[in-house]
Design a protein around this motif. Sequence first.
Motif, PDB file in Angstrom:
ATOM      1  N   ALA A   5      42.643  84.958  59.380  1.00 30.93           N
ATOM      2  CA  ALA A   5      41.923  83.823  58.813  1.00 30.93           C
ATOM      3  C   ALA A   5      41.315  84.205  57.474  1.00 30.93           C
ATOM      4  O   ALA A   5      41.339  83.415  56.520  1.00 30.93           O
ATOM      5  N   LEU A   8      44.099  84.336  54.911  1.00 30.01           N
ATOM      6  CA  LEU A   8      44.496  82.986  54.518  1.00 30.01           C
ATOM      7  C   LEU A   8      43.458  82.371  53.589  1.00 30.01           C
ATOM      8  O   LEU A   8      43.798  81.761  52.579  1.00 30.01           O
ATOM      9  N   HIS A   9      42.185  82.575  53.913  1.00 33.86           N
ATOM     10  CA  HIS A   9      41.116  82.056  53.059  1.00 33.86           C
ATOM     11  C   HIS A   9      41.208  82.661  51.657  1.00 33.86           C
ATOM     12  O   HIS A   9      41.049  81.945  50.655  1.00 33.86           O
ATOM     13  N   ASP A  19      39.084  72.072  49.148  1.00 33.06           N
ATOM     14  CA  ASP A  19      38.628  71.976  50.536  1.00 33.06           C
ATOM     15  C   ASP A  19      39.358  70.870  51.283  1.00 33.06           C
ATOM     16  O   ASP A  19      39.704  71.025  52.457  1.00 33.06           O
ATOM     17  N   ILE A  22      42.711  72.195  52.219  1.00 31.64           N
ATOM     18  CA  ILE A  22      42.577  73.209  53.276  1.00 31.64           C
ATOM     19  C   ILE A  22      42.404  72.524  54.624  1.00 31.64           C
ATOM     20  O   ILE A  22      43.055  72.889  55.604  1.00 31.64           O
ATOM     21  N   ARG A  23      41.526  71.509  54.681  1.00 30.24           N
ATOM     22  CA  ARG A  23      41.315  70.784  55.946  1.00 30.24           C
ATOM     23  C   ARG A  23      42.610  70.125  56.419  1.00 30.24           C
ATOM     24  O   ARG A  23      42.931  70.136  57.606  1.00 30.24           O
ATOM     25  N   MET A  25      45.632  71.112  55.867  1.00 25.72           N
ATOM     26  CA  MET A  25      46.594  72.127  56.308  1.00 25.72           C
ATOM     27  C   MET A  25      46.174  72.821  57.594  1.00 25.72           C
ATOM     28  O   MET A  25      46.994  73.452  58.257  1.00 25.72           O
ATOM     29  N   THR A  26      44.920  72.734  57.943  1.00 28.20           N
ATOM     30  CA  THR A  26      44.443  73.471  59.114  1.00 28.20           C
ATOM     31  C   THR A  26      44.113  72.511  60.250  1.00 28.20           C
ATOM     32  O   THR A  26      45.005  71.974  60.886  1.00 28.20           O
ATOM     33  N   HIS A  27      42.845  72.289  60.516  1.00 25.47           N
ATOM     34  CA  HIS A  27      42.470  71.550  61.718  1.00 25.47           C
ATOM     35  C   HIS A  27      42.833  70.070  61.677  1.00 25.47           C
ATOM     36  O   HIS A  27      43.198  69.511  62.711  1.00 25.47           O
ATOM     37  N   GLU A  28      42.778  69.406  60.525  1.00 22.07           N
ATOM     38  CA  GLU A  28      43.119  67.984  60.496  1.00 22.07           C
ATOM     39  C   GLU A  28      44.580  67.750  60.860  1.00 22.07           C
ATOM     40  O   GLU A  28      44.910  66.777  61.540  1.00 22.07           O
ATOM     41  N   ASN A  29      45.437  68.637  60.420  1.00 21.64           N
ATOM     42  CA  ASN A  29      46.855  68.517  60.750  1.00 21.64           C
ATOM     43  C   ASN A  29      47.060  68.678  62.261  1.00 21.64           C
ATOM     44  O   ASN A  29      47.803  67.906  62.885  1.00 21.64           O
ATOM     45  N   ALA A  30      46.396  69.656  62.848  1.00 24.05           N
ATOM     46  CA  ALA A  30      46.529  69.877  64.296  1.00 24.05           C
ATOM     47  C   ALA A  30      45.986  68.688  65.075  1.00 24.05           C
ATOM     48  O   ALA A  30      46.606  68.245  66.058  1.00 24.05           O
TER      49      ALA A  30
END
Length: 93
Positions: A5, A8-9, A19, A22-23, A25-30
Amino acid sequence: MADRAEELHAVFIANAVSDDDIRKMTHENAMRWYSFDPFSHVSREESTVGALRKRSEGHDVSVMSRSTRVRTPDEKLEGFRKRARRAMAAEQR
């Protein structure tokens, strides 16, 4: 996992990724992929770090390996009852 992590950051920072991106590509996509809306359970206002910490007061949130702690039958039964009560309360909302 934390090391990856952090790597990646660092890549995001080095490439000036916003930001918002980033959101996405990470949790919003999931969450979109699994059709999960966390704010259907707890409002956005009640989901701040401070609000969640206050909500967890009095609860044991320490990390404990499940394989080293033996739960008694009474503890297991009470855990089941708590989950059942939560499920019933959620259905009534």
